[in-house]
Design a protein around this motif. Structure first.
Motif, mmCIF file in Angstrom:
data_model
loop_
_atom_site.group_PDB
_atom_site.id
_atom_site.type_symbol
_atom_site.label_atom_id
_atom_site.label_comp_id
_atom_site.label_asym_id
_atom_site.label_seq_id
_atom_site.Cartn_x
_atom_site.Cartn_y
_atom_site.Cartn_z
ATOM 1 N N TYR A 38 -6.913 52.844 -92.304
ATOM 2 C CA TYR A 38 -7.095 53.039 -93.751
ATOM 3 C C TYR A 38 -7.034 54.521 -94.113
ATOM 4 O O TYR A 38 -6.388 54.909 -95.089
ATOM 5 N N VAL A 39 -7.701 55.359 -93.339
ATOM 6 C CA VAL A 39 -7.703 56.797 -93.618
ATOM 7 C C VAL A 39 -6.300 57.374 -93.465
ATOM 8 O O VAL A 39 -5.866 58.204 -94.267
ATOM 9 N N ILE A 40 -5.566 56.915 -92.449
ATOM 10 C CA ILE A 40 -4.203 57.419 -92.235
ATOM 11 C C ILE A 40 -3.276 56.988 -93.366
ATOM 12 O O ILE A 40 -2.553 57.805 -93.942
ATOM 13 N N VAL A 41 -3.278 55.708 -93.694
ATOM 14 C CA VAL A 41 -2.313 55.186 -94.670
ATOM 15 C C VAL A 41 -2.615 55.684 -96.087
ATOM 16 O O VAL A 41 -1.697 55.928 -96.868
ATOM 17 N N ASN A 42 -3.876 55.873 -96.419
ATOM 18 C CA ASN A 42 -4.232 56.346 -97.758
ATOM 19 C C ASN A 42 -4.454 57.848 -97.810
ATOM 20 O O ASN A 42 -5.066 58.352 -98.757
ATOM 21 N N GLY A 43 -3.966 58.566 -96.830
ATOM 22 C CA GLY A 43 -4.156 60.014 -96.789
ATOM 23 C C GLY A 43 -3.443 60.757 -97.887
ATOM 24 O O GLY A 43 -3.821 61.873 -98.230
ATOM 25 N N HIS A 44 -2.401 60.179 -98.461
ATOM 26 C CA HIS A 44 -1.685 60.851 -99.543
ATOM 27 C C HIS A 44 -2.382 60.672 -100.887
ATOM 28 O O HIS A 44 -2.047 61.346 -101.852
ATOM 29 N N LEU A 45 -3.354 59.771 -100.969
ATOM 30 C CA LEU A 45 -4.079 59.518 -102.220
ATOM 31 C C LEU A 45 -5.516 60.018 -102.196
ATOM 32 O O LEU A 45 -6.065 60.372 -103.241
ATOM 33 N N THR A 46 -6.132 59.990 -101.052
ATOM 34 C CA THR A 46 -7.552 60.327 -100.923
ATOM 35 C C THR A 46 -7.717 61.430 -99.886
ATOM 36 O O THR A 46 -6.792 61.723 -99.145
ATOM 37 N N PRO A 47 -8.905 62.038 -99.835
ATOM 38 C CA PRO A 47 -9.142 63.003 -98.763
ATOM 39 C C PRO A 47 -9.030 62.318 -97.406
ATOM 40 O O PRO A 47 -9.499 61.209 -97.201
ATOM 41 N N GLY A 48 -8.419 62.981 -96.512
ATOM 42 C CA GLY A 48 -8.173 62.411 -95.190
ATOM 43 C C GLY A 48 -6.695 62.456 -94.913
ATOM 44 O O GLY A 48 -5.937 63.154 -95.564
ATOM 45 N N GLY A 49 -6.285 61.720 -93.949
ATOM 46 C CA GLY A 49 -4.870 61.685 -93.609
ATOM 47 C C GLY A 49 -4.689 61.524 -92.127
ATOM 48 O O GLY A 49 -5.499 60.897 -91.444
ATOM 49 N N GLY A 50 -3.623 62.110 -91.624
ATOM 50 C CA GLY A 50 -3.241 61.912 -90.242
ATOM 51 C C GLY A 50 -4.247 62.444 -89.246
ATOM 52 O O GLY A 50 -4.613 61.762 -88.292
ATOM 53 N N PHE A 51 -4.717 63.667 -89.452
ATOM 54 C CA PHE A 51 -5.630 64.246 -88.464
ATOM 55 C C PHE A 51 -6.961 63.512 -88.437
ATOM 56 O O PHE A 51 -7.460 63.163 -87.364
ATOM 57 N N GLN A 52 -7.528 63.272 -89.597
ATOM 58 C CA GLN A 52 -8.831 62.621 -89.643
ATOM 59 C C GLN A 52 -8.750 61.185 -89.126
ATOM 60 O O GLN A 52 -9.610 60.733 -88.361
ATOM 61 N N GLY A 53 -7.723 60.439 -89.540
ATOM 62 C CA GLY A 53 -7.558 59.072 -89.059
ATOM 63 C C GLY A 53 -7.269 59.017 -87.573
ATOM 64 O O GLY A 53 -7.733 58.123 -86.862
ATOM 65 N N GLY A 54 -6.487 59.987 -87.071
ATOM 66 C CA GLY A 54 -6.220 60.048 -85.639
ATOM 67 C C GLY A 54 -7.479 60.321 -84.838
ATOM 68 O O GLY A 54 -7.673 59.766 -83.751
ATOM 69 N N ALA A 55 -8.351 61.173 -85.359
ATOM 70 C CA ALA A 55 -9.617 61.435 -84.682
ATOM 71 C C ALA A 55 -10.502 60.191 -84.678
ATOM 72 O O ALA A 55 -11.197 59.911 -83.687
ATOM 73 N N ILE A 56 -10.468 59.420 -85.743
ATOM 74 C CA ILE A 56 -11.251 58.181 -85.794
ATOM 75 C C ILE A 56 -10.718 57.177 -84.781
ATOM 76 O O ILE A 56 -11.484 56.535 -84.054
ATOM 77 N N ILE A 57 -9.399 57.041 -84.694
ATOM 78 C CA ILE A 57 -8.821 56.096 -83.738
ATOM 79 C C ILE A 57 -9.050 56.572 -82.306
ATOM 80 O O ILE A 57 -9.266 55.761 -81.402
ATOM 81 N N ALA A 58 -9.024 57.881 -82.073
ATOM 82 C CA ALA A 58 -9.307 58.396 -80.731
ATOM 83 C C ALA A 58 -10.742 58.081 -80.315
ATOM 84 O O ALA A 58 -11.017 57.902 -79.121
ATOM 85 N N SER A 59 -11.637 57.977 -81.280
ATOM 86 C CA SER A 59 -13.022 57.635 -80.938
ATOM 87 C C SER A 59 -13.125 56.233 -80.342
ATOM 88 O O SER A 59 -14.067 55.942 -79.605
ATOM 89 N N VAL A 60 -12.158 55.361 -80.646
ATOM 90 C CA VAL A 60 -12.146 54.028 -80.039
ATOM 91 C C VAL A 60 -11.931 54.144 -78.537
ATOM 92 O O VAL A 60 -12.636 53.507 -77.738
#
Length: 131
Positions: free
Chosen positions: A25-47
């Protein structure tokens, strides 16, 4: 608390899908909301990091993650060039859709690359520096 605590193991197993969905969600909506590729990638890496903490095993393949990361890096370099040349041939109506596709695609590429990179860093610390 032992290294194979039942509570940690079950909670990590329950939280996997939610962490992955939130990262996507953070990756795909990064162009509309705060967040994006780096933040979403860090969240997925936490898995991957929490998987190792809950289920310590040596079944990770660092070489395959490095190969995926190199391919994603090439995509991050080549995709903007492709979009730049494509924009010369489209009208203004399609220009907005191409920009939207470009932003979402770059967020996805960057998110996956960051996820692979942070996972590789963590695994290098565990497997090579932890000896």
């Amino acid at each position: 608390m032992s290294s194979n605590s039942e509570i940690i193991t079950r909670m990590v197993g329950l939280l996997y899908p939610f962490i992955i969905v939130f990262g996507i969600y953070v990756i795909v909506n990064g162009h509309l909301t705060p967040g994006g590729g780096f933040q979403g990638g860090a969240i997925i890496a936490s898995v991957f990091i929490s998987r190792y903490i809950a289920f310590p095993a040596d079944d990770f393949r660092i070489e395959s993650l490095q190969l995926i990361e190199k391919i994603l890096f090439i995509c991050i370099i080549l995709f903007p060039i492709l979009v730049l040349f494509q924009q010369w041939y489209v009208n203004d109506y399609l220009h907005n859709y191409i920009n939207l596709i470009y932003l979402i695609s770059m967020n996805i590429f960057i998110g996956l690359k960051v996820s692979c990179g942070l996972t590789i860093i963590f695994l290098r610390f565990i497997f090579h520096e932890g000896r």
